[in-house]
Design a protein around this motif. Structure first.
Motif, short mmCIF file in Angstrom:
data_model
loop_
_atom_site.label_atom_id
_atom_site.label_comp_id
_atom_site.label_asym_id
_atom_site.label_seq_id
_atom_site.Cartn_x
_atom_site.Cartn_y
_atom_site.Cartn_z
N ALA A 50 0.66 -1.16 0.05
CA ALA A 50 0.11 0.05 -0.10
C ALA A 50 0.98 1.12 0.01
O ALA A 50 0.39 2.37 -0.59
N VAL A 51 1.96 1.38 0.83
CA VAL A 51 2.77 2.58 0.72
C VAL A 51 3.50 2.73 -0.45
O VAL A 51 3.51 3.71 -1.08
N ASN A 52 3.80 1.46 -1.29
CA ASN A 52 4.42 1.65 -2.62
C ASN A 52 3.48 2.08 -3.66
O ASN A 52 3.76 3.03 -4.34
N ALA A 53 2.06 1.64 -3.52
CA ALA A 53 1.13 2.28 -4.28
C ALA A 53 0.99 3.49 -3.95
O ALA A 53 0.59 4.31 -5.16
N PHE A 54 0.63 4.03 -2.95
CA PHE A 54 0.50 5.34 -2.64
C PHE A 54 1.75 6.25 -3.40
O PHE A 54 1.53 7.43 -4.04
N ARG A 55 2.77 5.94 -3.08
CA ARG A 55 3.88 6.76 -3.63
C ARG A 55 3.84 6.56 -5.14
O ARG A 55 4.56 7.65 -5.73
N ASN A 56 3.65 5.61 -5.71
CA ASN A 56 3.55 5.54 -7.26
C ASN A 56 2.24 6.30 -7.85
O ASN A 56 1.98 6.15 -8.86
N GLY A 57 1.34 6.70 -6.85
CA GLY A 57 0.14 7.52 -7.38
C GLY A 57 -1.19 6.67 -7.69
O GLY A 57 -2.04 7.07 -8.22
N GLN A 58 -0.87 5.28 -7.33
CA GLN A 58 -2.14 4.22 -7.57
C GLN A 58 -3.43 4.45 -6.45
O GLN A 58 -4.23 4.20 -6.68
N LEU A 59 -2.84 5.03 -5.20
CA LEU A 59 -3.73 5.16 -4.01
C LEU A 59 -3.65 6.69 -3.78
O LEU A 59 -2.89 7.48 -3.83
N ASP A 60 -4.85 6.99 -3.33
CA ASP A 60 -5.15 8.28 -3.14
C ASP A 60 -4.99 8.61 -1.70
O ASP A 60 -5.03 10.03 -1.21
N ALA A 61 -4.93 7.64 -0.72
CA ALA A 61 -4.96 7.95 0.71
C ALA A 61 -4.49 6.57 1.22
O ALA A 61 -4.64 5.72 0.86
N VAL A 62 -3.54 6.97 2.26
CA VAL A 62 -3.01 5.86 3.10
C VAL A 62 -2.57 6.01 4.54
O VAL A 62 -2.21 7.21 5.09
N ALA A 63 -2.83 4.92 5.42
CA ALA A 63 -2.41 5.20 6.73
C ALA A 63 -0.88 5.19 7.02
O ALA A 63 -0.37 4.31 6.26
N ALA A 64 -0.30 5.95 7.80
CA ALA A 64 1.16 6.37 8.21
C ALA A 64 1.09 6.18 9.57
O ALA A 64 1.84 7.13 10.18
N ASN A 65 0.75 5.07 10.15
CA ASN A 65 0.63 5.24 11.76
C ASN A 65 2.00 4.49 12.29
O ASN A 65 1.75 3.66 13.41
N GLY A 66 3.05 4.33 11.73
CA GLY A 66 4.13 3.92 12.12
C GLY A 66 5.15 4.82 11.76
O GLY A 66 5.22 5.29 10.51
N LYS A 67 6.35 4.67 12.49
CA LYS A 67 7.43 5.76 12.11
C LYS A 67 8.13 5.47 10.53
O LYS A 67 8.27 6.42 9.82
N ASP A 68 8.28 4.14 10.33
CA ASP A 68 8.56 3.83 8.91
C ASP A 68 7.74 4.26 7.65
O ASP A 68 8.21 5.03 6.61
N GLN A 69 6.55 4.12 8.05
CA GLN A 69 5.46 4.29 7.06
C GLN A 69 5.40 6.06 6.96
O GLN A 69 5.38 6.55 5.95
N LEU A 70 5.39 6.57 8.16
CA LEU A 70 5.53 8.22 8.23
C LEU A 70 6.66 8.67 7.48
O LEU A 70 6.46 9.66 6.58
N ALA A 71 7.68 8.21 7.60
CA ALA A 71 8.82 8.62 6.91
C ALA A 71 8.73 8.63 5.42
O ALA A 71 9.37 9.54 4.60
N GLN A 72 8.22 7.54 4.90
CA GLN A 72 8.46 7.14 3.76
C GLN A 72 6.97 7.79 2.77
O GLN A 72 7.21 8.18 1.56
N VAL A 73 5.96 8.44 3.45
CA VAL A 73 5.12 9.18 2.72
C VAL A 73 5.16 10.84 3.12
O VAL A 73 4.75 11.12 2.21
N THR A 74 5.83 10.90 3.97
CA THR A 74 6.29 12.56 4.04
C THR A 74 7.05 13.02 3.13
O THR A 74 8.17 12.75 2.56
N GLY A 75 6.48 14.18 2.52
CA GLY A 75 7.05 14.87 1.39
C GLY A 75 6.72 14.47 -0.19
O GLY A 75 7.37 14.85 -1.05
N VAL A 76 6.03 13.28 -0.20
CA VAL A 76 5.51 13.00 -1.53
C VAL A 76 4.99 14.08 -2.22
O VAL A 76 3.76 14.93 -1.65
N PRO A 77 5.19 14.43 -3.35
CA PRO A 77 4.57 15.65 -4.00
C PRO A 77 3.05 15.73 -4.35
O PRO A 77 2.57 14.46 -4.59
#
Length: 560
Positions: A266-293
């Motif tokens: 799901a994280v990768n799909a969000f970063r690739n623009g395939q998902l419009d929203a995603v939960a980031a409720n862990g530090k690794d997840q939050l780090a990876q989604v922060t700053g995506v244009p």
């Protein structure tokens, strides 16, 4: 009906809103640490009126599981079932962020509550246009069907919760078929939590109610601005489109899609623009989604509470003294740290499953029964006849003190909780083996009780958590699958919601919950924070505490 629903432990899902994920560069924790109280009044779901949403567009998010049981009134349902159900079935009542009920005029033209001869009576007047997709009018018989299937009087039904419905003495026709009159025995303080959804009268047959929705969503028995375009649980996809039979405000979105994905995907799909929203409720997840244009982070309190379940029907855990020792061995503050590390958020361990720490009436009842005390745990295991072996693992009659913990999904927080718990138990001489399974097995693991120890969550669907105390703790509870609920506590538990004031109910609930915790079958850990990465402009979706809304109000904000 809005009751508590199961969730996978590490996933946070808001009703009608977003789902899982992560990927990016770790933000630094600066400034004061957030809490549920400090975030309570901060809007984090981009609230917008219907008129501010543009027509068209799509919304795609992930779910950990396309749950097999699609009937949210039945006991095997999950939060993920409800997320899907609410997009194609009648949704009569939603809630503001502050917990005020909002009645949907497309279904209800009037709701009147009164007290008659000491009994709560509620009269629902139904929109004359309201019709199921198969042409059946939505009338008082839908309220009657919901009551009959969920009041607990007929053992042929397996309802998700009888709370509230078991105190209704009648559901009758009012001035005409489009009016339902619901009468309770005595006062019901939390009546607004009932009849938020409806079930088609054709689903009233017990076999259909229990089994007829398994992998079969019955779109023809639904109603609303959207209907099913595709339901494909094998490939993990559910797609909704506008409903041509809908009489009310049309949905703004062209399509709404749920995809089954574990966290990493799901994280990768969000970063690739395939998902419009995603939960980031862990530090690794939050780090990876922060700053995506083109995205933003939304953060706020949730109604989700995580907890451990011990299967008291498994041979080793059938001994309450062993269960007590295991609970005494788990440091819930450390569990909270696993959840909140890197999130600039703090919360005390939860001491109740009935009410959340920020809710009125909350009492830490769990600490009255169990405290973190490994030395006491060792003494309890000694007393139960389990002696320490050569490798540090205890033995009794030639059997090792060895249990299995089932962890669902690839979420880093979930894995940390599993590994940390194993280390804590090893310290007192318990070997806990971790069995890893995909999140798509969540329902199978829970309903089949295929675990010794399981970590999961429950999510409240409204502000009235105390209204569902029997769903949690009565001896026939199918929500907490410990198998050790004591029938001797049932009368005490059921007495809570008969009391006339909230204060009396809170006090009695604390007493009942203390008795339930003394069965040593489960342990609340922490009320989770909701952190979501969403594409900029997504409206009425995110972290809103009690906030929920009907599907036509979710979409993309107009530009300019």
């Amino acid at each position: 009906m809005i009751s508590m629903k199961r969730t996978a432990a590490a996933g946070v899902a808001v009703v009608l809103s977003v789902v899982l994920a992560a990927c990016g560069g770790a933000p630094a924790n600066t400034g004061p640490v957030d809490t549920a109280e400090s975030l309570a009044d901060k809007s984090s779901f981009n609230p917008q009126p219907y008129e501010n949403l543009r027509d068209g567009g799509t919304l795609t998010t992930a779910l950990p599981e396309i749950s097999p049981q699609m009937n949210v009134w039945q006991t095997d349902t999950t939060l993920y079932s409800r997320n899907v159900w609410n997009w194609y079935n009648p949704l009569l009542t939603t809630f503001t962020a502050d917990g005020d009920a909002v009645y949907n005029p497309d279904y209800l033209t009037d709701v009147k509550q009164e007290t008659v001869d000491g009994n709560t009576r509620v009269t629902y007047t139904i929109n004359p246009k309201a019709t199921y997709n198969d042409g059946t009018p939505i009338d008082w018989t839908s309220f009657e069907a919901a009551w009959k299937s969920s009041n607990g009087s007929d053992p042929a039904y397996l309802p998700a919760s009888t709370d509230g419905y078991d105190r209704i003495t009648s559901v009758t026709r009012g001035a005409d078929d489009r009016q339902a009159v619901v009468t309770f025995a005595g006062v019901n303080l939390w009546w607004q939590g009932l009849f938020n959804n409806l079930i088609h009268p054709k689903a009233l047959d017990p076999t259909v109610f229990n089994q007829g929705y398994v992998n079969t969503p019955h779109a023809e028995w639904g109603a609303g601005p959207y209907t099913l375009q595709k339901f494909d649980p094998q490939n993990g996809a559910v797609v909704f489109e506008r409903n041509p039979k809908w009489w009310g405000k049309p949905g703004k979105l062209d399509t709404r899609t749920f995809l089954q994905m574990d966290t990493v995907a799901a994280v990768n799909a969000f970063r690739n623009g395939q998902l419009d929203a995603v939960a980031a409720n862990g530090k690794d997840q939050l780090a990876q989604v922060t700053g995506v244009p083109g995205t933003e982070i939304r953060k706020g309190p949730t109604l989700q509470l995580n907890f451990f379940t011990l299967n008291g029907q498994s041979p080793i855990l059938s001994d309450p003294q062993v269960r007590k020792a295991i609970l005494e061995s788990i440091d819930r503050r450390q569990i909270a740290e696993f959840h909140f590390q890197g999130l600039n958020y703090s919360a005390e361990p939860a001491g109740s499953m009935n009410l959340l720490p920020f809710q009125k009436g909350y009492t830490d009842t769990f600490s009255k029964v169990i405290r973190y005390d490994p030395e006491q745990a060792k003494r309890d295991l000694d007393a139960a006849g389990w002696t320490v072996g050569a490798d540090g693992i205890r033995e009794k009659n030639g059997q090792r003190l060895q249990i299995t913990y089932v962890n669902t999904g690839d979420n880093a927080v979930g894995k940390a909780v599993a590994g940390g718990t194993a280390a804590m138990l090893k310290n007192v001489g318990v070997q806990m083996d971790i069995r890893q399974v995909p999140t798509s097995d969540f329902s199978k693991i829970v309903t089949g009780r295929e675990f010794d120890v399981f970590y999961s969550g429950v999510s409240q669907g409204d502000p009235y958590g105390i209204a569902y105390i029997c769903q949690l703790y009565c001896s026939d509870s199918q929500l907490i699958r410990s198998g050790v609920h004591d029938p001797k506590n049932d009368a005490l538990i059921r007495s809570v919601n008969t009391l006339p004031t909230p204060e009396e109910q809170y006090a009695k609930a604390a007493e009942a919950e203390t008795a339930a915790f003394a069965t040593y079958g489960f342990m609340p850990t922490v009320n989770l924070v909701g952190i979501y990465a969403v594409k900029t402009g997504l409206a009425n979706s995110g972290a809103g505490r009690y906030f929920s809304t009907s599907p036509e109000n979710i979409g993309w904000q107009k530009q300019g």
